[in-house]
Write a protein that holds these residues in place. Structure first.
Motif, PDB file in Angstrom:
ATOM      1  N   GLY A  54      95.466 -33.749   2.694  1.00  0.00           N
ATOM      2  CA  GLY A  54      96.482 -34.116   3.676  1.00  0.00           C
ATOM      3  C   GLY A  54      96.048 -35.131   4.702  1.00  0.00           C
ATOM      4  O   GLY A  54      96.868 -35.591   5.503  1.00  0.00           O
ATOM      5  N   ASP A 333      96.466 -24.952   0.437  1.00  0.00           N
ATOM      6  CA  ASP A 333      97.403 -24.001  -0.176  1.00  0.00           C
ATOM      7  C   ASP A 333      98.543 -24.703  -0.906  1.00  0.00           C
ATOM      8  O   ASP A 333      99.044 -24.186  -1.918  1.00  0.00           O
ATOM      9  N   HIS A 334      98.960 -25.869  -0.388  1.00  0.00           N
ATOM     10  CA  HIS A 334     100.127 -26.527  -0.975  1.00  0.00           C
ATOM     11  C   HIS A 334      99.779 -27.367  -2.213  1.00  0.00           C
ATOM     12  O   HIS A 334     100.681 -27.782  -2.950  1.00  0.00           O
ATOM     13  N   GLU A 335      98.504 -27.623  -2.471  1.00  0.00           N
ATOM     14  CA  GLU A 335      98.149 -28.587  -3.521  1.00  0.00           C
ATOM     15  C   GLU A 335      98.444 -28.126  -4.950  1.00  0.00           C
ATOM     16  O   GLU A 335      98.954 -28.921  -5.756  1.00  0.00           O
ATOM     17  N   ALA A 337     100.807 -26.446  -6.238  1.00  0.00           N
ATOM     18  CA  ALA A 337     102.222 -26.649  -6.582  1.00  0.00           C
ATOM     19  C   ALA A 337     102.532 -28.115  -6.840  1.00  0.00           C
ATOM     20  O   ALA A 337     103.514 -28.433  -7.542  1.00  0.00           O
ATOM     21  N   MET A 338     101.719 -29.011  -6.292  1.00  0.00           N
ATOM     22  CA  MET A 338     101.930 -30.444  -6.478  1.00  0.00           C
ATOM     23  C   MET A 338     101.229 -30.998  -7.717  1.00  0.00           C
ATOM     24  O   MET A 338     101.390 -32.176  -8.058  1.00  0.00           O
TER      25      MET A 338
END
Length: 467
Positions: A54, A333-335, A337-338
């Motif tokens: 990020g 945490d968001h990676e 899903a990407m």
């Protein structure tokens, strides 16, 4: 980097082996004999320590996807302060790394592996040529190269037993003057020292994919699908024309295709067989879903060894750091899903970069040929289409088109399966891989386009079956 929590590898004589013109050194290797096999260490620059999820650095690296290498410059994925300095494994300087220690037996089969985060100090920055010459001539190096070569021969034996597709496609090296003029275009030699590094990197990449599966962590795999039915049909048609058969059916193993390459090796058809074989393959890609790697005959494979120049490797590093609890710089945490969108994006940036690199070399070649209009060249037919021929010049590797208007006066019929153009009146045949003499008619450095005219053609009868 902070040495706290890192394994100290500075006493191990890890070395980097790269091209003479390389500026970033992201992998270092070590090998020693254990009597019943070898202990290998592959240490990779710890880019994840500097490029956090990020961050502005991360967003820019993802956008670029990879570094791009041109004859006169590099467009790096990361700022040069990182790619050429802090992340580069420069000799005699402490550097953070992610490493994998692997044990293989004398047949080259991996027995075990262990990942860690370390602090290393490269013992030497060596070139492929230096290492190869030291081995060929029993010369002296700052480290003993023989354990590396003995381990390489074991890994090569395992690769041969596995049955991989080993294409022989020489790269072209463009030599420029200080003012940017093309001085020479020549094939870039492929040495055993190149293959040594390739085999060490492949083994480390396999270990990375296996480790992430063991940890049940997300992974961006490097995948390669088998050839499509249509491409296999076209390949069979071409090979039949030069007396080489391919097993029937569409469930081919890479060793079936490699057997064809070995039959063609040493014959006049070798280069064009390798080129046609390459065109018959699917394109490799990145994906969070594993379908294996057909060309390498591997069930799992992930890029781990070049995070300075490939974003995929950085994601694999982050996943390992998170899964093994190796400190900061792991996956956010968001990676995960990407991963599907990221894999699609970096596959596209990789193909964009490959096209740009190829176009740049074509333009340099056209500039090199621009003052040779009217000159005759020995060439080989490298493509047959309904609108003309593609030919490749023997000396420089420059490729161009012979349009229909530059062929002898006739009505030319195209056979897509046999890869031929046949004159209806003269019965003259132009066939893929046929030797021809061509005259250069046009050279456009802006587009990289070359236009030739057939000056003389060798007989085009079917070649005898290679021994």
């Amino acid at each position: 980097v902070d040495p706290a929590g890192r394994e100290d590898l500075r006493h191990i004589p890890l070395i980097t082996i790269d091209g003479a013109d390389a500026r970033d050194f992201d992998d270092a290797v070590f090998a020693e004999s254990t009597g019943d096999g070898f202990r290998l260490i592959v240490a990779i620059a710890d880019v994840a320590w500097y490029v956090r999820p990020g961050s502005p650095l991360d967003r820019a690296a993802r956008t670029r996807g990879n570094s791009v290498y041109f004859p006169d410059r590099v467009v790096p994925m990361l700022p040069e302060e990182l790619s050429n300095h802090w992340c580069s494994l420069r000799p005699a300087e402490d550097r953070g790394c992610l490493f994998v220690e692997m044990r293989i037996d004398t047949s080259g089969r991996k027995r075990s592996h262990r990942f860690g985060r370390g602090l290393m100090r490269s013992a030497a920055r060596l070139t492929y040529e230096q290492v190869q010459q030291a081995v060929d001539d029993n010369g002296d190096l700052i480290v003993d190269p023989w354990p590396l070569y003995d381990a390489f021969r074991a890994l090569l034996a395992a690769r041969i037993e596995r049955g991989t597709l080993d294409l022989d496609l020489p790269e072209r090296k463009v030599t420029l003057s200080p003012t940017g003029e093309v001085l020479a275009v020549s094939p870039r030699p492929r040495l055993d020292s190149h293959r040594l590094i390739e085999e060490f990197m492949v083994l480390a990449n396999v270990a990375a994919a296996e480790e992430l599966e063991r940890l049940t962590r997300p992974c961006v795999y490097r995948v390669h699908a088998p050839p499509s039915d249509e491409k296999l049909t076209a390949l069979r048609g071409f090979l039949n024309g030069i007396g080489i058969s391919l097993p029937a059916g569409n469930q081919l193993h890479p060793r079936d295709l490699d057997r064809v390459l070995r039959k063609a090796a040493g014959t006049a058809d070798n280069q064009v067989v390798n080129e046609v074989m390459l065109r018959s393959q699917s394109q490799a890609a990145y994906s969070p879903d594993n379908i294996g790697h057909f060309g390498l005959a591997l069930t799992r494979y992930a890029h781990f060894t070049s995070p300075i120049r490939r974003y995929a490797d950085l994601l694999v590093h982050r996943a390992l750091i998170s899964g093994l609890g190796l400190g900061p710089g792991g996956l956010a945490d968001h990676e995960p899903a990407m991963f599907p969108d990221t894999a699609t994006h970096i596959t596209a940036t990789e193909r964009r970069a490959a096209l740009a690199e190829r176009d740049a070399i074509d333009r340099y070649l056209a500039a090199f040929m621009a003052d040779k209009i009217g000159t005759r060249f020995t060439a080989r037919i490298s493509g047959v289409t309904r609108f003309g021929l593609f030919v490749t010049v023997a000396d420089s590797g420059a490729s161009g088109i012979v349009p229909m208007s530059a062929l002898p006066d006739d009505y030319w019929q195209h056979d897509e399966l046999e890869q031929t153009l046949t004159g209806r009146r003269t019965r003259q045949v132009f066939r893929l891989s046929q030797d021809v003499e061509v005259r250069l008619m046009e050279a456009n450095p802006v587009t990289g386009g070359l236009v030739f005219q057939i000056a003389r053609a060798e007989p085009s009868g079917k070649r005898s079956r290679p021994r």
